[in-house]
Scaffold this motif. Structure first.
Motif, PDB file in Angstrom:
ATOM      1  N   ARG A  98       7.258   7.544  -8.061  1.00  0.00           N
ATOM      2  CA  ARG A  98       7.680   6.768  -9.237  1.00  0.00           C
ATOM      3  C   ARG A  98       7.437   5.306  -8.940  1.00  0.00           C
ATOM      4  NH1 ARG A  98      13.441   8.137 -11.284  1.00  0.00           N
ATOM      5  NH2 ARG A  98      12.813   6.296 -12.421  1.00  0.00           N
ATOM      6  N   LYS A  99       6.590   4.684  -9.722  1.00  0.00           N
ATOM      7  CA  LYS A  99       6.255   3.277  -9.495  1.00  0.00           C
ATOM      8  C   LYS A  99       6.757   2.431 -10.663  1.00  0.00           C
ATOM      9  CE  LYS A  99       1.899   4.405  -8.302  1.00  0.00           C
ATOM     10  NZ  LYS A  99       1.849   5.738  -7.791  1.00  0.00           N
ATOM     11  N   ASN A 100       8.057   2.447 -10.875  1.00  0.00           N
ATOM     12  CA  ASN A 100       8.628   1.628 -11.935  1.00  0.00           C
ATOM     13  C   ASN A 100       9.307   0.394 -11.326  1.00  0.00           C
ATOM     14  OD1 ASN A 100      11.157   2.498 -10.963  1.00  0.00           O
ATOM     15  ND2 ASN A 100      11.200   4.219 -12.391  1.00  0.00           N
ATOM     16  N   LEU A 101       9.840  -0.450 -12.170  1.00  0.00           N
ATOM     17  CA  LEU A 101      10.467  -1.693 -11.703  1.00  0.00           C
ATOM     18  C   LEU A 101      11.643  -1.414 -10.776  1.00  0.00           C
ATOM     19  CD1 LEU A 101      10.711  -4.753 -11.704  1.00  0.00           C
ATOM     20  CD2 LEU A 101      12.009  -4.582 -13.844  1.00  0.00           C
ATOM     21  N   LEU A 102      12.455  -0.448 -11.113  1.00  0.00           N
ATOM     22  CA  LEU A 102      13.627  -0.132 -10.286  1.00  0.00           C
ATOM     23  C   LEU A 102      13.214   0.332  -8.886  1.00  0.00           C
ATOM     24  CD1 LEU A 102      16.689  -0.050 -10.293  1.00  0.00           C
ATOM     25  CD2 LEU A 102      16.564   2.283 -11.150  1.00  0.00           C
ATOM     26  N   THR A 103      12.171   1.128  -8.805  1.00  0.00           N
ATOM     27  CA  THR A 103      11.692   1.600  -7.509  1.00  0.00           C
ATOM     28  C   THR A 103      11.135   0.442  -6.681  1.00  0.00           C
ATOM     29  OG1 THR A 103      11.130   3.711  -8.542  1.00  0.00           O
ATOM     30  CG2 THR A 103      10.206   3.289  -6.375  1.00  0.00           C
ATOM     31  N   ALA A 104      10.372  -0.443  -7.303  1.00  0.00           N
ATOM     32  CA  ALA A 104       9.820  -1.605  -6.595  1.00  0.00           C
ATOM     33  C   ALA A 104      10.940  -2.507  -6.098  1.00  0.00           C
ATOM     34  CB  ALA A 104       8.867  -2.374  -7.503  1.00  0.00           C
ATOM     35  N   LEU A 105      11.941  -2.726  -6.929  1.00  0.00           N
ATOM     36  CA  LEU A 105      13.079  -3.551  -6.509  1.00  0.00           C
ATOM     37  C   LEU A 105      13.902  -2.848  -5.432  1.00  0.00           C
ATOM     38  CD1 LEU A 105      14.206  -5.055  -9.927  1.00  0.00           C
ATOM     39  CD2 LEU A 105      12.950  -6.205  -8.084  1.00  0.00           C
ATOM     40  N   GLY A 106      13.969  -1.522  -5.486  1.00  0.00           N
ATOM     41  CA  GLY A 106      14.658  -0.764  -4.437  1.00  0.00           C
ATOM     42  C   GLY A 106      13.971  -0.914  -3.097  1.00  0.00           C
ATOM     43  N   LEU A 107      12.637  -0.852  -3.093  1.00  0.00           N
ATOM     44  CA  LEU A 107      11.885  -1.075  -1.858  1.00  0.00           C
ATOM     45  C   LEU A 107      12.127  -2.493  -1.357  1.00  0.00           C
ATOM     46  CD1 LEU A 107       9.838  -0.348   0.342  1.00  0.00           C
ATOM     47  CD2 LEU A 107       8.014  -0.978  -1.285  1.00  0.00           C
ATOM     48  N   ALA A 108      12.086  -3.460  -2.249  1.00  0.00           N
ATOM     49  CA  ALA A 108      12.324  -4.854  -1.871  1.00  0.00           C
ATOM     50  C   ALA A 108      13.721  -5.022  -1.274  1.00  0.00           C
ATOM     51  CB  ALA A 108      12.152  -5.765  -3.094  1.00  0.00           C
ATOM     52  N   ALA A 109      14.710  -4.379  -1.866  1.00  0.00           N
ATOM     53  CA  ALA A 109      16.091  -4.476  -1.350  1.00  0.00           C
ATOM     54  C   ALA A 109      16.204  -3.836   0.033  1.00  0.00           C
ATOM     55  CB  ALA A 109      17.063  -3.815  -2.332  1.00  0.00           C
ATOM     56  N   ALA A 110      15.555  -2.703   0.213  1.00  0.00           N
ATOM     57  CA  ALA A 110      15.589  -2.036   1.523  1.00  0.00           C
ATOM     58  C   ALA A 110      14.934  -2.913   2.589  1.00  0.00           C
ATOM     59  CB  ALA A 110      14.889  -0.680   1.444  1.00  0.00           C
ATOM     60  N   VAL A 168       0.845  -1.204   0.000  1.00  0.00           N
ATOM     61  CA  VAL A 168       0.000   0.000   0.000  1.00  0.00           C
ATOM     62  C   VAL A 168       0.877   1.249   0.000  1.00  0.00           C
ATOM     63  CG1 VAL A 168      -1.634   1.349   1.391  1.00  0.00           C
ATOM     64  CG2 VAL A 168      -2.028  -1.099   1.008  1.00  0.00           C
ATOM     65  N   VAL A 169       1.933   1.250   0.779  1.00  0.00           N
ATOM     66  CA  VAL A 169       2.850   2.396   0.791  1.00  0.00           C
ATOM     67  C   VAL A 169       3.384   2.642  -0.620  1.00  0.00           C
ATOM     68  CG1 VAL A 169       5.121   3.198   1.604  1.00  0.00           C
ATOM     69  CG2 VAL A 169       3.481   2.211   3.233  1.00  0.00           C
ATOM     70  N   PHE A 170       3.796   1.579  -1.293  1.00  0.00           N
ATOM     71  CA  PHE A 170       4.322   1.723  -2.657  1.00  0.00           C
ATOM     72  C   PHE A 170       3.249   2.244  -3.613  1.00  0.00           C
ATOM     73  CE2 PHE A 170       5.012   0.034  -6.935  1.00  0.00           C
ATOM     74  CZ  PHE A 170       6.297   0.494  -7.202  1.00  0.00           C
ATOM     75  N   VAL A 171       2.109   1.575  -3.645  1.00  0.00           N
ATOM     76  CA  VAL A 171       1.060   1.911  -4.620  1.00  0.00           C
ATOM     77  C   VAL A 171       0.487   3.301  -4.378  1.00  0.00           C
ATOM     78  CG1 VAL A 171      -1.250   1.255  -5.462  1.00  0.00           C
ATOM     79  CG2 VAL A 171       0.490  -0.507  -5.083  1.00  0.00           C
ATOM     80  N   ARG A 172       0.284   3.664  -3.116  1.00  0.00           N
ATOM     81  CA  ARG A 172      -0.363   4.933  -2.800  1.00  0.00           C
ATOM     82  C   ARG A 172       0.587   6.126  -2.732  1.00  0.00           C
ATOM     83  NH1 ARG A 172      -4.650   7.022  -3.125  1.00  0.00           N
ATOM     84  NH2 ARG A 172      -4.573   8.021  -1.117  1.00  0.00           N
ATOM     85  N   PHE A 173       1.825   5.906  -2.276  1.00  0.00           N
ATOM     86  CA  PHE A 173       2.639   7.057  -1.914  1.00  0.00           C
ATOM     87  C   PHE A 173       3.944   7.228  -2.688  1.00  0.00           C
ATOM     88  CE2 PHE A 173       0.132   5.921   1.890  1.00  0.00           C
ATOM     89  CZ  PHE A 173      -0.663   7.054   1.933  1.00  0.00           C
ATOM     90  N   PHE A 174       4.408   6.201  -3.374  1.00  0.00           N
ATOM     91  CA  PHE A 174       5.643   6.372  -4.133  1.00  0.00           C
ATOM     92  C   PHE A 174       5.346   7.169  -5.397  1.00  0.00           C
ATOM     93  CE2 PHE A 174       9.127   3.245  -2.806  1.00  0.00           C
ATOM     94  CZ  PHE A 174       8.745   3.263  -1.478  1.00  0.00           C
TER      95      PHE A 174
END
Length: 145
Positions: free
Chosen positions: A79-91, A71-77
Motif C-alpha cells: 500500500r503506497k498511500n500517504l498514511l503508509t509513507a508517513l508511517g515509514l517516515a515516523a518509524a 526504493v523499499v517503499f516504492v518497490r516493496f510496500f
C-alpha cells in the motif's frame, strides 16, 4: 511496467527525495536556523569512519540512506498511500532518535545536545514522507501495454 523500469523509477524517486530534503536541510543549517551541531548524516559518517569529513561525504550518506528507504517503499510496500509513507517516515524518525543520535554521541533523542533536536529531526522526516508519497503518486508511471 518492466522490472528494470520499476527499479529505475524507484531509484529516481529516492534520488529526488534525497536531493529535495538535502536542499532544505543544508539551507536551514547555513541560515543558522538548524539546532543540529552538524547534519546527522555527516555526524554518522564521521562516527563510522572515525575522522572529520567534509559536508559532501555526509550528503552521500544521506543520499544512500534516503534512496534505500525510498526504493523499499516504492518497490516493496503493498500500500503506497500517504498514511503508509508517513508511517515509514515516523518509524525512521524513531530510529534516528534511539539509534543514530546515541551512536553519534548526541544521546537518546538528541537530549545531550538539546531537546530541540526532537522536533528538528521530526520535520525532515515529515518532509521525507510527503515527498516520497507525492513523487511516487504523481511522477508519471511508464505505460506498458
Amino acid at each position: 511496467m518492466t522490472h528494470s523500469t520499476t527499479w529505475t523509477r524507484a531509484i529516481g524517486i529516492g534520488l529526488g527525495v534525497s536531493i529535495l530534503t538535502a536542499i532544505v536541510a543544508v539551507a536551514l543549517l547555513k541560515a543558522g536556523v538548524s539546532p543540529f551541531p552538524k547534519p546527522p548524516s555527516l555526524a554518522f559518517a564521521e562516527t563510522l569512519l572515525g575522522r572529520t569529513l567534509p559536508l559532501p561525504v555526509g550528503l552521500l550518506f544521506h543520499t544512500a540512506y534516503v534512496t534505500f528507504w525510498s526504493v523499499v517503499f516504492v518497490r516493496f510496500f503493498p500500500r503506497k498511500n500517504l498514511l503508509t509513507a508517513l508511517g515509514l517516515a515516523a518509524a525512521l524518525w524513531v530510529v534516528i532518535l534511539v539509534v543514530f543520535f546515541p551512536l553519534v554521541g548526541w544521546g537518546v533523542a538528541g537530549l545531550a545536545i538539546s531537546p530541540k533536536l526532537i522536533v528538528a529531526s521530526a520535520v525532515p522526516h515529515l518532509l521525507f514522507g510527503l515527498l516520497l508519497w507525492g513523487l511516487d503518486r504523481y511522477l508519471a508511471k511508464p505505460y506498458h501495454a
